[in-house]
Design a protein around this motif. Sequence first.
Motif, PDB file in Angstrom:
ATOM      1  N   VAL A 165       0.854  -1.182   0.000  1.00 49.82           N
ATOM      2  CA  VAL A 165       0.000   0.000   0.000  1.00 49.82           C
ATOM      3  C   VAL A 165       0.891   1.233   0.000  1.00 49.82           C
ATOM      4  O   VAL A 165       1.783   1.366   0.847  1.00 49.82           O
ATOM      5  CB  VAL A 165      -0.931   0.031   1.230  1.00 49.82           C
ATOM      6  N   LEU A 166       0.678   2.133  -0.971  1.00 47.16           N
ATOM      7  CA  LEU A 166       1.403   3.398  -1.055  1.00 47.16           C
ATOM      8  C   LEU A 166       0.510   4.514  -0.541  1.00 47.16           C
ATOM      9  O   LEU A 166      -0.633   4.648  -0.983  1.00 47.16           O
ATOM     10  CB  LEU A 166       1.821   3.698  -2.497  1.00 47.16           C
ATOM     11  N   VAL A 167       1.032   5.328   0.379  1.00 42.85           N
ATOM     12  CA  VAL A 167       0.215   6.357   1.007  1.00 42.85           C
ATOM     13  C   VAL A 167       1.040   7.608   1.253  1.00 42.85           C
ATOM     14  O   VAL A 167       2.196   7.539   1.668  1.00 42.85           O
ATOM     15  CB  VAL A 167      -0.398   5.844   2.331  1.00 42.85           C
ATOM     16  N   ALA A 168       0.434   8.766   0.965  1.00 44.99           N
ATOM     17  CA  ALA A 168       1.095  10.038   1.229  1.00 44.99           C
ATOM     18  C   ALA A 168       1.121  10.313   2.722  1.00 44.99           C
ATOM     19  O   ALA A 168       0.212   9.928   3.460  1.00 44.99           O
ATOM     20  CB  ALA A 168       0.376  11.168   0.497  1.00 44.99           C
ATOM     21  N   VAL A 169       2.155  11.023   3.174  1.00 42.25           N
ATOM     22  CA  VAL A 169       2.326  11.327   4.592  1.00 42.25           C
ATOM     23  C   VAL A 169       2.449  12.820   4.800  1.00 42.25           C
ATOM     24  O   VAL A 169       3.224  13.495   4.111  1.00 42.25           O
ATOM     25  CB  VAL A 169       3.576  10.631   5.161  1.00 42.25           C
ATOM     26  N   GLY A 170       1.664  13.330   5.750  1.00 43.75           N
ATOM     27  CA  GLY A 170       1.790  14.703   6.220  1.00 43.75           C
ATOM     28  C   GLY A 170       2.222  14.677   7.672  1.00 43.75           C
ATOM     29  O   GLY A 170       3.397  14.619   7.998  1.00 43.75           O
ATOM     30  N   VAL A 185      11.434  15.800  14.106  1.00 44.93           N
ATOM     31  CA  VAL A 185      12.299  16.959  13.887  1.00 44.93           C
ATOM     32  C   VAL A 185      11.548  17.972  13.043  1.00 44.93           C
ATOM     33  O   VAL A 185      10.644  17.627  12.278  1.00 44.93           O
ATOM     34  CB  VAL A 185      13.620  16.566  13.184  1.00 44.93           C
ATOM     35  N   HIS A 186      11.907  19.225  13.191  1.00 53.22           N
ATOM     36  CA  HIS A 186      11.250  20.292  12.443  1.00 53.22           C
ATOM     37  C   HIS A 186      11.751  20.317  11.003  1.00 53.22           C
ATOM     38  O   HIS A 186      12.943  20.175  10.741  1.00 53.22           O
ATOM     39  CB  HIS A 186      11.545  21.645  13.100  1.00 53.22           C
ATOM     40  N   VAL A 187      10.820  20.493  10.054  1.00 54.55           N
ATOM     41  CA  VAL A 187      11.182  20.690   8.657  1.00 54.55           C
ATOM     42  C   VAL A 187      10.467  21.932   8.149  1.00 54.55           C
ATOM     43  O   VAL A 187       9.408  22.315   8.646  1.00 54.55           O
ATOM     44  CB  VAL A 187      10.821  19.476   7.767  1.00 54.55           C
ATOM     45  N   GLU A 188      11.041  22.571   7.158  1.00 54.16           N
ATOM     46  CA  GLU A 188      10.377  23.692   6.508  1.00 54.16           C
ATOM     47  C   GLU A 188       9.230  23.168   5.653  1.00 54.16           C
ATOM     48  O   GLU A 188       9.280  22.050   5.138  1.00 54.16           O
ATOM     49  CB  GLU A 188      11.369  24.469   5.632  1.00 54.16           C
ATOM     50  N   VAL A 189       8.197  23.969   5.507  1.00 50.54           N
ATOM     51  CA  VAL A 189       7.015  23.561   4.752  1.00 50.54           C
ATOM     52  C   VAL A 189       6.889  24.439   3.515  1.00 50.54           C
ATOM     53  O   VAL A 189       6.722  25.654   3.611  1.00 50.54           O
ATOM     54  CB  VAL A 189       5.744  23.691   5.615  1.00 50.54           C
ATOM     55  N   THR A 190       6.984  23.800   2.342  1.00 48.37           N
ATOM     56  CA  THR A 190       6.867  24.537   1.089  1.00 48.37           C
ATOM     57  C   THR A 190       6.505  23.558  -0.020  1.00 48.37           C
ATOM     58  O   THR A 190       6.466  22.349   0.180  1.00 48.37           O
ATOM     59  CB  THR A 190       8.192  25.273   0.770  1.00 48.37           C
ATOM     60  N   GLY A 191       6.227  24.078  -1.193  1.00 49.77           N
ATOM     61  CA  GLY A 191       5.949  23.228  -2.340  1.00 49.77           C
ATOM     62  C   GLY A 191       4.473  22.987  -2.577  1.00 49.77           C
ATOM     63  O   GLY A 191       3.604  23.500  -1.860  1.00 49.77           O
ATOM     64  N   VAL A 192       4.166  22.177  -3.601  1.00 50.09           N
ATOM     65  CA  VAL A 192       2.791  22.016  -4.046  1.00 50.09           C
ATOM     66  C   VAL A 192       1.914  21.286  -3.046  1.00 50.09           C
ATOM     67  O   VAL A 192       0.692  21.409  -3.072  1.00 50.09           O
ATOM     68  CB  VAL A 192       2.729  21.297  -5.414  1.00 50.09           C
ATOM     69  N   LEU A 252      10.303  18.264  -0.618  1.00 54.50           N
ATOM     70  CA  LEU A 252      10.381  19.541   0.078  1.00 54.50           C
ATOM     71  C   LEU A 252       9.770  19.508   1.477  1.00 54.50           C
ATOM     72  O   LEU A 252       9.930  20.463   2.240  1.00 54.50           O
ATOM     73  CB  LEU A 252       9.695  20.632  -0.763  1.00 54.50           C
ATOM     74  N   ILE A 253       9.059  18.427   1.829  1.00 59.02           N
ATOM     75  CA  ILE A 253       8.468  18.318   3.167  1.00 59.02           C
ATOM     76  C   ILE A 253       8.703  16.897   3.702  1.00 59.02           C
ATOM     77  O   ILE A 253       7.764  16.131   3.922  1.00 59.02           O
ATOM     78  CB  ILE A 253       6.959  18.628   3.172  1.00 59.02           C
ATOM     79  N   PRO A 254       9.957  16.523   3.963  1.00 60.79           N
ATOM     80  CA  PRO A 254      10.275  15.135   4.345  1.00 60.79           C
ATOM     81  C   PRO A 254      10.098  14.877   5.842  1.00 60.79           C
ATOM     82  O   PRO A 254      11.016  14.423   6.543  1.00 60.79           O
ATOM     83  CB  PRO A 254      11.735  15.014   3.923  1.00 60.79           C
ATOM     84  N   THR A 255       8.907  15.127   6.344  1.00 57.94           N
ATOM     85  CA  THR A 255       8.661  15.112   7.790  1.00 57.94           C
ATOM     86  C   THR A 255       8.947  13.752   8.432  1.00 57.94           C
ATOM     87  O   THR A 255       9.680  13.650   9.410  1.00 57.94           O
ATOM     88  CB  THR A 255       7.204  15.522   8.065  1.00 57.94           C
ATOM     89  N   LEU A 256       8.334  12.697   7.912  1.00 58.32           N
ATOM     90  CA  LEU A 256       8.561  11.356   8.450  1.00 58.32           C
ATOM     91  C   LEU A 256       9.957  10.857   8.101  1.00 58.32           C
ATOM     92  O   LEU A 256      10.630  10.232   8.932  1.00 58.32           O
ATOM     93  CB  LEU A 256       7.500  10.388   7.921  1.00 58.32           C
ATOM     94  N   SER A 296       4.877  20.524   9.951  1.00 52.96           N
ATOM     95  CA  SER A 296       6.306  20.800  10.040  1.00 52.96           C
ATOM     96  C   SER A 296       7.041  19.796  10.916  1.00 52.96           C
ATOM     97  O   SER A 296       8.275  19.796  10.968  1.00 52.96           O
ATOM     98  CB  SER A 296       6.536  22.216  10.585  1.00 52.96           C
ATOM     99  N   ARG A 297       6.291  18.937  11.600  1.00 54.51           N
ATOM    100  CA  ARG A 297       6.882  17.924  12.479  1.00 54.51           C
ATOM    101  C   ARG A 297       5.954  16.712  12.509  1.00 54.51           C
ATOM    102  O   ARG A 297       4.744  16.857  12.642  1.00 54.51           O
ATOM    103  CB  ARG A 297       7.036  18.511  13.884  1.00 54.51           C
ATOM    104  N   ILE A 298       6.509  15.522  12.367  1.00 51.99           N
ATOM    105  CA  ILE A 298       5.682  14.315  12.382  1.00 51.99           C
ATOM    106  C   ILE A 298       5.087  14.115  13.771  1.00 51.99           C
ATOM    107  O   ILE A 298       5.692  14.469  14.789  1.00 51.99           O
ATOM    108  CB  ILE A 298       6.511  13.074  11.976  1.00 51.99           C
ATOM    109  N   GLY A 299       3.888  13.572  13.830  1.00 57.68           N
ATOM    110  CA  GLY A 299       3.268  13.296  15.108  1.00 57.68           C
ATOM    111  C   GLY A 299       3.919  12.117  15.809  1.00 57.68           C
ATOM    112  O   GLY A 299       4.505  11.225  15.178  1.00 57.68           O
ATOM    113  N   ARG A 300       3.813  12.094  17.128  1.00 58.90           N
ATOM    114  CA  ARG A 300       4.387  10.993  17.905  1.00 58.90           C
ATOM    115  C   ARG A 300       3.733   9.665  17.551  1.00 58.90           C
ATOM    116  O   ARG A 300       4.410   8.633  17.458  1.00 58.90           O
ATOM    117  CB  ARG A 300       4.204  11.275  19.398  1.00 58.90           C
ATOM    118  N   ILE A 301       2.416   9.676  17.362  1.00 56.01           N
ATOM    119  CA  ILE A 301       1.729   8.432  17.020  1.00 56.01           C
ATOM    120  C   ILE A 301       2.215   7.915  15.665  1.00 56.01           C
ATOM    121  O   ILE A 301       2.483   6.719  15.498  1.00 56.01           O
ATOM    122  CB  ILE A 301       0.210   8.649  17.002  1.00 56.01           C
ATOM    123  N   GLY A 302       2.340   8.818  14.706  1.00 52.21           N
ATOM    124  CA  GLY A 302       2.810   8.421  13.391  1.00 52.21           C
ATOM    125  C   GLY A 302       4.200   7.821  13.438  1.00 52.21           C
ATOM    126  O   GLY A 302       4.467   6.773  12.835  1.00 52.21           O
TER     127      GLY A 302
END
Length: 307
Positions: free
Chosen positions: A169-174, A213-220, A199-203, A228-234
């Motif tokens: 299963v392929l799934v997008a991650v925020g 860890v904090h990442v900058e948020v940009t792009g489409v 541009l948003i490699p959060t996980l 800007s930061r992955i959740g603890r549960i994720g």
Amino acid sequence: MRLAHEDVQRAAARIGGHVRRTPVAEVGPGLLLKLEGMQHSGSFKVRGAFNRILAAVEAGPFPEGGVIAASGGNHGLAVAYAARALGVRAEIFVPEVCAPVKVEGLRRLGAEVTQTGAIYADAYEASQKRAADTGALEIHAYDQYDVAAGQGTLAVELLEQVPDGVDTVLVAVGGGGLVAGIVAGLDGRASVVAVEPELIPTLHRALDAGEPVHVEVTGVGADALGASRIGRIGLQTTTGRVSSVLVSDDAIVEARRALWRDFHVAAEHAGAAALAALRSGVYVPEDGERVAVIVCGANTDPATLTG
């Protein structure tokens, strides 16, 4: 603490009468699309919203202030939809990058909307302050167990719809709620590939570091994949249980165009990110591998689908 399969099963029983069973389309040999853009409010997010509210109703008493949420758009639409369906007041905070079509949708659903801050984190901070004042039930976009468990019902549904099973299963991650829910929902019955914009490699960065860890948020993908930061549960649920890949903005744009051109499937950029991993060759299936791609959202301006 990882999200458990039992959490997802309970969520599926709780929300079954409130969400759509979205279709699965086989669009090529071994390639399946799970069309969550056809869900109420246009994305998978309504699953978690219903589960969070209904779990709170069961626990009672429900706050007089209703519910409050911060969102890049889709989560807010889901909370507003679920709140209206259940007769609950909703207040939604969104960042300035939120797509106008989503802001308009929130207002049509009867939510009180406050647009503030440059990114999701700013809107979230404002929503927390407001919740402290009103006592409203907070519905986090991704880092609450009831929310993530609700999102995972998508995976339980997928397995029921594909009796021959899927391999991957392929799934997008925020922020990680959906991928955590899918990992828990699948319970080892398929591999999971977590797809993020370069541009948003959060996980991706969190897995390398072993902590959010904090990442900058940009792009489409910023409006829907803009945590800007992955959740603890994720992070806790996916560590050691997913493959992580990154895709370019160009690949996401091309995949979104292809979904519309080839299959007449409308998707926002976040909704096309998982397919971008396949089309760009970032993920290459083995011969005979059955792959399910989660097209997670369709809240977009139709005029831009070919642009």
